[in-house]
Design a protein around this motif. Structure first.
Motif, PDB file in Angstrom:
ATOM      1  N   VAL A  30       0.846  -1.199   0.000  1.00 37.30           N
ATOM      2  CA  VAL A  30       0.000   0.000   0.000  1.00 37.30           C
ATOM      3  C   VAL A  30       0.878   1.243   0.000  1.00 37.30           C
ATOM      4  O   VAL A  30       1.983   1.244   0.518  1.00 37.30           O
ATOM      5  N   GLU A  31       0.364   2.292  -0.602  1.00 40.86           N
ATOM      6  CA  GLU A  31       1.033   3.590  -0.608  1.00 40.86           C
ATOM      7  C   GLU A  31       0.225   4.513   0.293  1.00 40.86           C
ATOM      8  O   GLU A  31      -0.946   4.769   0.024  1.00 40.86           O
ATOM      9  N   MET A  32       0.833   4.986   1.349  1.00 41.01           N
ATOM     10  CA  MET A  32       0.142   5.876   2.273  1.00 41.01           C
ATOM     11  C   MET A  32       0.407   7.327   1.851  1.00 41.01           C
ATOM     12  O   MET A  32       1.409   7.629   1.214  1.00 41.01           O
ATOM     13  N   ALA A  33      -0.505   8.217   2.226  1.00 43.10           N
ATOM     14  CA  ALA A  33      -0.447   9.617   1.788  1.00 43.10           C
ATOM     15  C   ALA A  33       0.670  10.418   2.463  1.00 43.10           C
ATOM     16  O   ALA A  33       1.106  11.434   1.940  1.00 43.10           O
ATOM     17  N   HIS A  34       1.118   9.988   3.621  1.00 49.41           N
ATOM     18  CA  HIS A  34       2.171  10.709   4.346  1.00 49.41           C
ATOM     19  C   HIS A  34       3.002   9.718   5.151  1.00 49.41           C
ATOM     20  O   HIS A  34       2.658   8.552   5.258  1.00 49.41           O
ATOM     21  N   TYR A  35       4.100  10.213   5.707  1.00 45.64           N
ATOM     22  CA  TYR A  35       4.943   9.359   6.531  1.00 45.64           C
ATOM     23  C   TYR A  35       4.154   8.820   7.718  1.00 45.64           C
ATOM     24  O   TYR A  35       3.196   9.440   8.179  1.00 45.64           O
ATOM     25  N   ALA A  36       4.590   7.683   8.223  1.00 46.85           N
ATOM     26  CA  ALA A  36       3.909   7.046   9.351  1.00 46.85           C
ATOM     27  C   ALA A  36       3.840   7.973  10.560  1.00 46.85           C
ATOM     28  O   ALA A  36       4.759   8.747  10.816  1.00 46.85           O
ATOM     29  N   ASP A  37       2.734   7.853  11.296  1.00 51.82           N
ATOM     30  CA  ASP A  37       2.576   8.614  12.539  1.00 51.82           C
ATOM     31  C   ASP A  37       3.456   8.020  13.642  1.00 51.82           C
ATOM     32  O   ASP A  37       3.963   8.741  14.504  1.00 51.82           O
ATOM     33  N   TYR A  38       3.618   6.706  13.611  1.00 51.92           N
ATOM     34  CA  TYR A  38       4.415   6.008  14.622  1.00 51.92           C
ATOM     35  C   TYR A  38       5.148   4.842  13.978  1.00 51.92           C
ATOM     36  O   TYR A  38       4.741   4.337  12.934  1.00 51.92           O
ATOM     37  N   HIS A  39       6.193   4.420  14.647  1.00 53.60           N
ATOM     38  CA  HIS A  39       6.965   3.251  14.241  1.00 53.60           C
ATOM     39  C   HIS A  39       7.155   2.442  15.519  1.00 53.60           C
ATOM     40  O   HIS A  39       7.543   3.001  16.543  1.00 53.60           O
ATOM     41  N   PHE A  40       6.823   1.152  15.484  1.00 50.25           N
ATOM     42  CA  PHE A  40       7.061   0.351  16.681  1.00 50.25           C
ATOM     43  C   PHE A  40       7.654  -0.991  16.305  1.00 50.25           C
ATOM     44  O   PHE A  40       7.575  -1.420  15.162  1.00 50.25           O
ATOM     45  N   GLN A  41       8.291  -1.611  17.291  1.00 53.69           N
ATOM     46  CA  GLN A  41       9.002  -2.862  17.064  1.00 53.69           C
ATOM     47  C   GLN A  41       8.801  -3.812  18.229  1.00 53.69           C
ATOM     48  O   GLN A  41       8.581  -3.380  19.355  1.00 53.69           O
ATOM     49  N   PHE A  42       8.893  -5.112  17.896  1.00 55.11           N
ATOM     50  CA  PHE A  42       8.927  -6.154  18.915  1.00 55.11           C
ATOM     51  C   PHE A  42      10.196  -6.965  18.691  1.00 55.11           C
ATOM     52  O   PHE A  42      10.487  -7.332  17.555  1.00 55.11           O
ATOM     53  N   SER A  47      11.851 -19.477  17.565  1.00 55.73           N
ATOM     54  CA  SER A  47      12.131 -20.688  18.338  1.00 55.73           C
ATOM     55  C   SER A  47      12.847 -21.746  17.501  1.00 55.73           C
ATOM     56  O   SER A  47      13.450 -22.658  18.035  1.00 55.73           O
ATOM     57  N   ASP A  48      12.769 -21.633  16.166  1.00 59.77           N
ATOM     58  CA  ASP A  48      13.424 -22.604  15.285  1.00 59.77           C
ATOM     59  C   ASP A  48      14.917 -22.359  15.162  1.00 59.77           C
ATOM     60  O   ASP A  48      15.655 -23.218  14.700  1.00 59.77           O
ATOM     61  N   SER A  49      15.359 -21.186  15.527  1.00 58.92           N
ATOM     62  CA  SER A  49      16.780 -20.878  15.384  1.00 58.92           C
ATOM     63  C   SER A  49      17.223 -19.975  16.529  1.00 58.92           C
ATOM     64  O   SER A  49      16.426 -19.506  17.312  1.00 58.92           O
ATOM     65  N   SER A  50      18.490 -19.752  16.582  1.00 64.23           N
ATOM     66  CA  SER A  50      19.007 -18.877  17.635  1.00 64.23           C
ATOM     67  C   SER A  50      19.073 -17.428  17.162  1.00 64.23           C
ATOM     68  O   SER A  50      19.564 -16.567  17.856  1.00 64.23           O
ATOM     69  N   GLU A  51      18.565 -17.183  15.949  1.00 64.09           N
ATOM     70  CA  GLU A  51      18.590 -15.825  15.405  1.00 64.09           C
ATOM     71  C   GLU A  51      17.685 -14.902  16.200  1.00 64.09           C
ATOM     72  O   GLU A  51      16.588 -15.270  16.585  1.00 64.09           O
ATOM     73  N   TYR A  52      18.169 -13.705  16.402  1.00 64.31           N
ATOM     74  CA  TYR A  52      17.395 -12.694  17.100  1.00 64.31           C
ATOM     75  C   TYR A  52      17.009 -11.634  16.083  1.00 64.31           C
ATOM     76  O   TYR A  52      17.869 -11.044  15.444  1.00 64.31           O
ATOM     77  N   LYS A  53      15.722 -11.444  15.890  1.00 63.15           N
ATOM     78  CA  LYS A  53      15.259 -10.490  14.885  1.00 63.15           C
ATOM     79  C   LYS A  53      14.356  -9.455  15.534  1.00 63.15           C
ATOM     80  O   LYS A  53      13.861  -9.646  16.636  1.00 63.15           O
ATOM     81  N   ILE A  54      14.137  -8.384  14.800  1.00 66.66           N
ATOM     82  CA  ILE A  54      13.222  -7.335  15.238  1.00 66.66           C
ATOM     83  C   ILE A  54      12.060  -7.292  14.250  1.00 66.66           C
ATOM     84  O   ILE A  54      12.278  -7.171  13.047  1.00 66.66           O
ATOM     85  N   ALA A  55      10.848  -7.420  14.760  1.00 64.31           N
ATOM     86  CA  ALA A  55       9.655  -7.248  13.930  1.00 64.31           C
ATOM     87  C   ALA A  55       9.322  -5.757  13.966  1.00 64.31           C
ATOM     88  O   ALA A  55       9.109  -5.185  15.033  1.00 64.31           O
ATOM     89  N   SER A  56       9.310  -5.129  12.800  1.00 59.81           N
ATOM     90  CA  SER A  56       9.157  -3.688  12.716  1.00 59.81           C
ATOM     91  C   SER A  56       7.863  -3.314  11.997  1.00 59.81           C
ATOM     92  O   SER A  56       7.517  -3.926  10.989  1.00 59.81           O
ATOM     93  N   TYR A  57       7.158  -2.317  12.513  1.00 58.67           N
ATOM     94  CA  TYR A  57       5.863  -1.913  11.978  1.00 58.67           C
ATOM     95  C   TYR A  57       5.775  -0.393  11.832  1.00 58.67           C
ATOM     96  O   TYR A  57       6.264   0.335  12.688  1.00 58.67           O
ATOM     97  N   LEU A  58       5.126   0.055  10.765  1.00 59.75           N
ATOM     98  CA  LEU A  58       4.810   1.469  10.587  1.00 59.75           C
ATOM     99  C   LEU A  58       3.321   1.620  10.837  1.00 59.75           C
ATOM    100  O   LEU A  58       2.515   0.806  10.381  1.00 59.75           O
ATOM    101  N   LEU A  59       2.940   2.669  11.552  1.00 56.27           N
ATOM    102  CA  LEU A  59       1.558   2.818  11.985  1.00 56.27           C
ATOM    103  C   LEU A  59       1.026   4.204  11.620  1.00 56.27           C
ATOM    104  O   LEU A  59       1.710   5.204  11.825  1.00 56.27           O
ATOM    105  N   TRP A  60      -0.181   4.228  11.079  1.00 53.33           N
ATOM    106  CA  TRP A  60      -0.879   5.473  10.746  1.00 53.33           C
ATOM    107  C   TRP A  60      -2.198   5.512  11.501  1.00 53.33           C
ATOM    108  O   TRP A  60      -2.843   4.492  11.696  1.00 53.33           O
ATOM    109  N   ILE A  61      -2.604   6.716  11.877  1.00 57.71           N
ATOM    110  CA  ILE A  61      -3.952   6.929  12.413  1.00 57.71           C
ATOM    111  C   ILE A  61      -4.811   7.269  11.209  1.00 57.71           C
ATOM    112  O   ILE A  61      -4.475   8.145  10.419  1.00 57.71           O
ATOM    113  N   SER A  62      -5.923   6.547  11.030  1.00 59.50           N
ATOM    114  CA  SER A  62      -6.780   6.769   9.864  1.00 59.50           C
ATOM    115  C   SER A  62      -7.358   8.179   9.889  1.00 59.50           C
ATOM    116  O   SER A  62      -7.448   8.805  10.948  1.00 59.50           O
TER     117      SER A  62
END
Length: 99
Positions: A30-42, A47-62
């Motif tokens: 999707v193409e949003m009209a402006h930059y994200a209002d927030y960015h959050f991560q977990f 559990s299948d590997s020893s890799e440590y990753k960051i799940a990253s999300y961009l968030l907009w208020i409708s």
């Protein structure tokens, strides 16, 4: 200057993860009209590997201010329900979504 907030209460983190995990995701770029209002991560260690990753999300208020829309870097999109939007926004910002 960027605002930064770390959510450390386990119950809040788990609820936020559940909202995101159980959302009705669409595999769509999707193409949003402006930059994200927030960015959050977990942190996410697979559990299948020893890799440590960051799940990253961009968030907009409708435009109506009632829903949150989230996009991932793997081209997934979701518009959360009003209740999930309100709950997630409260967890992430400590404020009510609707003013």
């Amino acid at each position: 200057m960027k605002n930064f907030k770390e959510v450390t209460k386990k119950k809040q983190v788990e609820k936020a993860k559940d909202i995101v995990r159980n959302a009705n995701w669409e595999n769509e770029k999707v193409e949003m009209a402006h930059y994200a209002d927030y960015h959050f991560q977990f942190p996410s260690n697979n559990s299948d590997s020893s890799e440590y990753k960051i799940a990253s999300y961009l968030l907009w208020i409708s435009p109506n201010g009632e829903n949150l829309e989230i996009v991932t870097d793997s081209e997934r999109y979701v518009k959360l329900t009003k209740q999930d939007s309100a709950d997630l926004y409260d967890i992430l910002t400590g404020e009510a979504l609707m003013k």
